[in-house]
Design a protein around this motif. Structure first.
Motif, mmCIF file in Angstrom:
data_model
loop_
_atom_site.group_PDB
_atom_site.id
_atom_site.type_symbol
_atom_site.label_atom_id
_atom_site.label_comp_id
_atom_site.label_asym_id
_atom_site.label_seq_id
_atom_site.Cartn_x
_atom_site.Cartn_y
_atom_site.Cartn_z
ATOM 1 N N VAL A 1 0.863 -1.180 0.000
ATOM 2 C CA VAL A 1 0.000 0.000 0.000
ATOM 3 C C VAL A 1 0.899 1.229 0.000
ATOM 4 C CG1 VAL A 1 -1.804 1.275 1.223
ATOM 5 C CG2 VAL A 1 -1.796 -1.235 1.277
ATOM 6 N N GLY B 1 -2.590 5.328 -0.387
ATOM 7 C CA GLY B 1 -3.576 4.300 -0.095
ATOM 8 C C GLY B 1 -3.874 3.364 -1.257
ATOM 9 N N LEU C 1 -3.394 0.141 -3.568
ATOM 10 C CA LEU C 1 -2.863 -1.212 -3.442
ATOM 11 C C LEU C 1 -2.083 -1.538 -4.704
ATOM 12 C CD1 LEU C 1 -2.878 -3.705 -1.549
ATOM 13 C CD2 LEU C 1 -4.819 -4.561 -2.886
ATOM 14 N N ILE D 1 -8.412 -0.506 -5.920
ATOM 15 C CA ILE D 1 -8.664 -0.641 -4.486
ATOM 16 C C ILE D 1 -7.908 0.428 -3.711
ATOM 17 C CG2 ILE D 1 -8.411 -2.177 -2.494
ATOM 18 C CD1 ILE D 1 -8.698 -4.535 -4.403
ATOM 19 N N GLN D 2 -8.628 1.158 -2.872
ATOM 20 C CA GLN D 2 -8.048 2.156 -1.976
ATOM 21 C C GLN D 2 -8.098 1.615 -0.548
ATOM 22 O OE1 GLN D 2 -6.483 4.704 -4.384
ATOM 23 N NE2 GLN D 2 -6.788 5.546 -2.343
ATOM 24 N N VAL D 3 -6.970 1.680 0.126
ATOM 25 C CA VAL D 3 -6.872 1.141 1.488
ATOM 26 C C VAL D 3 -6.623 2.281 2.465
ATOM 27 C CG1 VAL D 3 -5.653 -0.462 2.999
ATOM 28 C CG2 VAL D 3 -5.953 -1.025 0.575
ATOM 29 N N TYR E 1 -4.512 1.645 8.512
ATOM 30 C CA TYR E 1 -5.026 0.488 9.234
ATOM 31 C C TYR E 1 -4.060 0.024 10.312
ATOM 32 C CZ TYR E 1 -1.856 -1.948 6.039
ATOM 33 O OH TYR E 1 -0.732 -2.358 5.341
ATOM 34 N N ILE F 1 -4.520 -5.801 8.542
ATOM 35 C CA ILE F 1 -5.170 -6.042 7.253
ATOM 36 C C ILE F 1 -5.134 -7.536 6.959
ATOM 37 C CG2 ILE F 1 -3.028 -5.635 5.961
ATOM 38 C CD1 ILE F 1 -4.788 -4.415 3.724
ATOM 39 N N ILE G 1 -10.657 -8.031 0.996
ATOM 40 C CA ILE G 1 -9.673 -7.323 1.823
ATOM 41 C C ILE G 1 -10.409 -6.599 2.944
ATOM 42 C CG2 ILE G 1 -7.873 -5.563 1.859
ATOM 43 C CD1 ILE G 1 -7.456 -6.107 -1.116
ATOM 44 N N VAL H 1 -9.845 -4.531 6.816
ATOM 45 C CA VAL H 1 -8.873 -3.840 7.672
ATOM 46 C C VAL H 1 -9.527 -3.481 8.995
ATOM 47 C CG1 VAL H 1 -7.664 -2.857 5.678
ATOM 48 C CG2 VAL H 1 -9.442 -1.525 6.823
ATOM 49 N N VAL I 1 -12.726 -3.222 2.472
ATOM 50 C CA VAL I 1 -12.360 -2.120 1.584
ATOM 51 C C VAL I 1 -12.382 -2.513 0.112
ATOM 52 C CG1 VAL I 1 -10.982 -0.991 3.356
ATOM 53 C CG2 VAL I 1 -9.884 -2.648 1.827
#
Length: 242
Positions: free
Chosen positions: A107, A111, A113, A127-129, A132, A135, A143, A145, A156
Motif C-alpha cells: 500500500v 492508499g 494497493l 482498491i483504496q486502502v 489500518y 489487514i 480485503i 482492515v 475495503v
C-alpha cells in the motif's frame, strides 16, 4: 554452398534469440510469480529471384510456460499466492487491465494497493486502502482492515481474480499478461492463499545448462559459416586457375 551458408546463418540467428530468452529466464529465477519463456521458430523460404533453395528459421513470438511455481510461506498479510490457475488483475502503464501472478502487494502513501508498482484492481475498480492497524486477505480476495483508532473490521474491496484460457493470453515486455479480445471476467472459483508467495517457475540449473549448450551451438554455426567462406574462396581460385 549457398544452402550450407543459409542453414548456418539461420541457425546462428535463432541461437542468439534463444540465448536472450534463456538469459532473461535466468535473470528472473527469483522474481515472484514469473513465468518462463520458451523460444519458437518456423521455417520460411527467402523471397526473390534466385533464392528458391534458401530456407531460414523465422522467429515466432516466444511461448510461455504456465506451470505453477512453488508456494513459499512468508507470514506477511499482504503476500498472496494463487492456488492452481488464475491471475490477479492490475493496471498497466497505460491504464489498461492486465494480469499477473505476483502477489507481493503493498500500500503506497496514497492508499493505493500495488503489485510490483502496478495498481491492483478489484471487482469494483482500483482498491483504496485507508490507514489500518491490521489487514487481512481472504481466500476469495476480500480485503478487510481494522482502521487506526477503531476496533471494528471494514471491508475495503475484493481482488479481481480471473482465470481466462491460457491459449488466449499474451505476455508483454513488461511481464504482464493480457487476454486477447479484451478484459477477462472475474472468476469466483479462483482461490488465494494469504501469507504465501508463488516463486518463479524457472529452473535455474536447466537454464544454465541450456545457455551453455546454446553457446556451443553458436560457436559451431560460426565455424560452419567460416568453412563455407573458405570453400567458396577455394572454388573461386580453382576457376581462376590460380
Amino acid at each position: 554452398m549457398e544452402r550450407y551458408l543459409y542453414t548456418a546463418m539461420g541457425g546462428a540467428l535463432h541461437t542468439l534469440t534463444a540465448q536472450r530468452i534463456h538469459a532473461n529466464n535466468l535473470a528472473n529465477a527469483a522474481t515472484t510469480g514469473f513465468r518462463a519463456d520458451m523460444e519458437s521458430v518456423s521455417a520460411y523460404q527467402v523471397q526473390g529471384a534466385g533464392f528458391a533453395s534458401q530456407i531460414l528459421a523465422q522467429e515466432q513470438r516466444p511461448t510461455t510456460d504456465f506451470t505453477p511455481g512453488a508456494m513459499e510461506e512468508t507470514g506477511r498479510s499482504l503476500d498472496v499466492a494463487i492456488r492452481g490457475s488464475g491471475f490477479l488483475s492490475v493496471l498497466d502503464a497505460n491504464g489498461n487491465e492486465a494480469y499477473t501472478r505476483a502477489g507481493n502487494l503493498n500500500v503506497d502513501a496514497d492508499g493505493r494497493l500495488l503489485s510490483d508498482g502496478h495498481e491492483v484492481t478489484g471487482v469494483d475498480g482500483p482498491i483504496q486502502v485507508p490507514d489500518y492497524r491490521s489487514i487481512t486477505v481472504g481466500q476469495d480476495g476480500t480485503i478487510t482492515v481494522v482502521p487506526v483508532g477503531g476496533n471494528a473490521t471494514l471491508q475495503v474491496g475484493q481482488l479481481k481474480l480471473v482465470n481466462p484460457p491460457i491459449s488466449g493470453m499474451d505476455k508483454g515486455e513488461d511481464g504482464l499478461f493480457r487476454q486477447q479480445g479484451g478484459a477477462a471476467a472475474a472468476d469466483p472459483n479462483v482461490v488465494v492463499e494469504s501469507g504465501h508467495l508463488e516463486r518463479s517457475n524457472v529452473n535455474a540449473v536447466d537454464e544454465m545448462v541450456n545457455t551453455l549448450s546454446l553457446s556451443r551451438t553458436f560457436e559451431v554455426q560460426i565455424r560452419m559459416m567460416k568453412t563455407a567462406d573458405e570453400l567458396s574462396s577455394a572454388g573461386s581460385r580453382l576457376i581462376r586457375g590460380s
